[in-house]
Design a protein around this motif. Structure first.
Motif, short mmCIF file in Angstrom:
data_model
loop_
_atom_site.label_atom_id
_atom_site.label_comp_id
_atom_site.label_asym_id
_atom_site.label_seq_id
_atom_site.Cartn_x
_atom_site.Cartn_y
_atom_site.Cartn_z
N UNK A 198 0.83 -1.20 0.00
CA UNK A 198 0.00 0.00 0.00
C UNK A 198 0.86 1.25 0.00
N UNK A 199 1.91 1.24 0.80
CA UNK A 199 2.80 2.38 0.86
C UNK A 199 3.48 2.63 -0.50
N UNK A 200 3.92 1.55 -1.12
CA UNK A 200 4.56 1.68 -2.44
C UNK A 200 3.57 2.20 -3.47
N UNK A 201 2.35 1.68 -3.44
CA UNK A 201 1.32 2.14 -4.37
C UNK A 201 0.99 3.62 -4.17
N UNK A 202 0.88 4.03 -2.92
CA UNK A 202 0.57 5.43 -2.61
C UNK A 202 1.69 6.35 -3.09
N UNK A 203 2.93 5.97 -2.83
CA UNK A 203 4.06 6.79 -3.29
C UNK A 203 4.10 6.87 -4.81
N UNK A 204 3.81 5.77 -5.48
CA UNK A 204 3.77 5.77 -6.94
C UNK A 204 2.66 6.67 -7.46
N UNK A 205 1.49 6.63 -6.81
CA UNK A 205 0.38 7.49 -7.20
C UNK A 205 0.74 8.96 -7.05
N UNK A 206 1.37 9.30 -5.93
CA UNK A 206 1.75 10.69 -5.69
C UNK A 206 2.77 11.18 -6.72
N UNK A 207 3.70 10.29 -7.11
CA UNK A 207 4.70 10.67 -8.11
C UNK A 207 4.06 10.85 -9.48
N UNK A 208 3.16 9.94 -9.84
CA UNK A 208 2.54 10.00 -11.17
C UNK A 208 1.60 11.18 -11.31
N UNK A 209 0.79 11.44 -10.30
CA UNK A 209 -0.15 12.55 -10.40
C UNK A 209 0.57 13.82 -9.97
N UNK A 210 0.88 14.62 -10.92
CA UNK A 210 1.61 15.86 -10.66
C UNK A 210 0.60 16.98 -10.42
N UNK A 211 -0.41 16.70 -9.63
CA UNK A 211 -1.51 17.61 -9.39
C UNK A 211 -1.15 18.55 -8.23
N UNK A 212 -1.13 19.84 -8.49
CA UNK A 212 -0.79 20.83 -7.47
C UNK A 212 -1.86 20.87 -6.38
N UNK A 213 -3.11 20.67 -6.78
CA UNK A 213 -4.20 20.70 -5.81
C UNK A 213 -4.07 19.54 -4.83
N UNK A 214 -3.70 18.37 -5.32
CA UNK A 214 -3.52 17.21 -4.46
C UNK A 214 -2.38 17.45 -3.46
N UNK A 215 -1.27 17.98 -3.95
CA UNK A 215 -0.13 18.26 -3.07
C UNK A 215 -0.50 19.27 -2.00
N UNK A 216 -1.22 20.31 -2.40
CA UNK A 216 -1.64 21.33 -1.45
C UNK A 216 -2.57 20.75 -0.39
#
Length: 119
Positions: free
Chosen positions: A55-73
């Motif tokens: 799950x941790x690996x999948x979440x990190x991969x999702x965060x890297x792939x989605x370069x969404x500024x709104x998500x990061x904020x």
């Protein structure tokens, strides 16, 4: 000098550099397991990946792939907000320490009262 079984001293025989180098070098056949070990390596299953690690690996991969500024904020806001796990844990620890200090003060008052009443 080393002595052999009969008590006769045996001299060290000099070893050439080539022979020393051949001894230290390992061939591929020496590195790879042989016989039963080889068979066990072939039939063994790959190591299981825990659910948390996956799950941790999948979440990190999702965060890297989605370069969404709104998500990061939003993630940064949640990490620093009142609903954050670490913020809540820190608050509960401070409350626990404060309660302990109050109880400690009450116990000390009781001790002083008992000591004064015994005199």
């Amino acid at each position: 000098q080393k002595s052999d079984i009969n008590g006769i001293a045996a001299a060290k025989t000099p070893v050439s550099a080539d022979r020393r180098q051949k001894r230290t070098q390992k061939t591929k056949s020496e590195v790879q397991p042989k016989g039963l070990d080889s068979l066990l390596n072939q039939i063994s299953r790959p190591e299981k990946l825990s659910t948390v690690a996956k799950t941790s690996a999948d979440w990190n991969l999702f965060k890297e792939k989605s370069d969404n500024a709104q998500l990061k904020e939003e993630l940064e806001k949640k990490a620093m907000g009142n609903e954050s796990y670490l913020v809540k844990k820190d608050f509960l620890n401070r409350v626990d320490v404060r309660r302990f200090e109050l109880e400690k003060a009450e116990r000390e008052k009781e001790r002083v009262k008992r000591a004064a009443s015994k005199k």
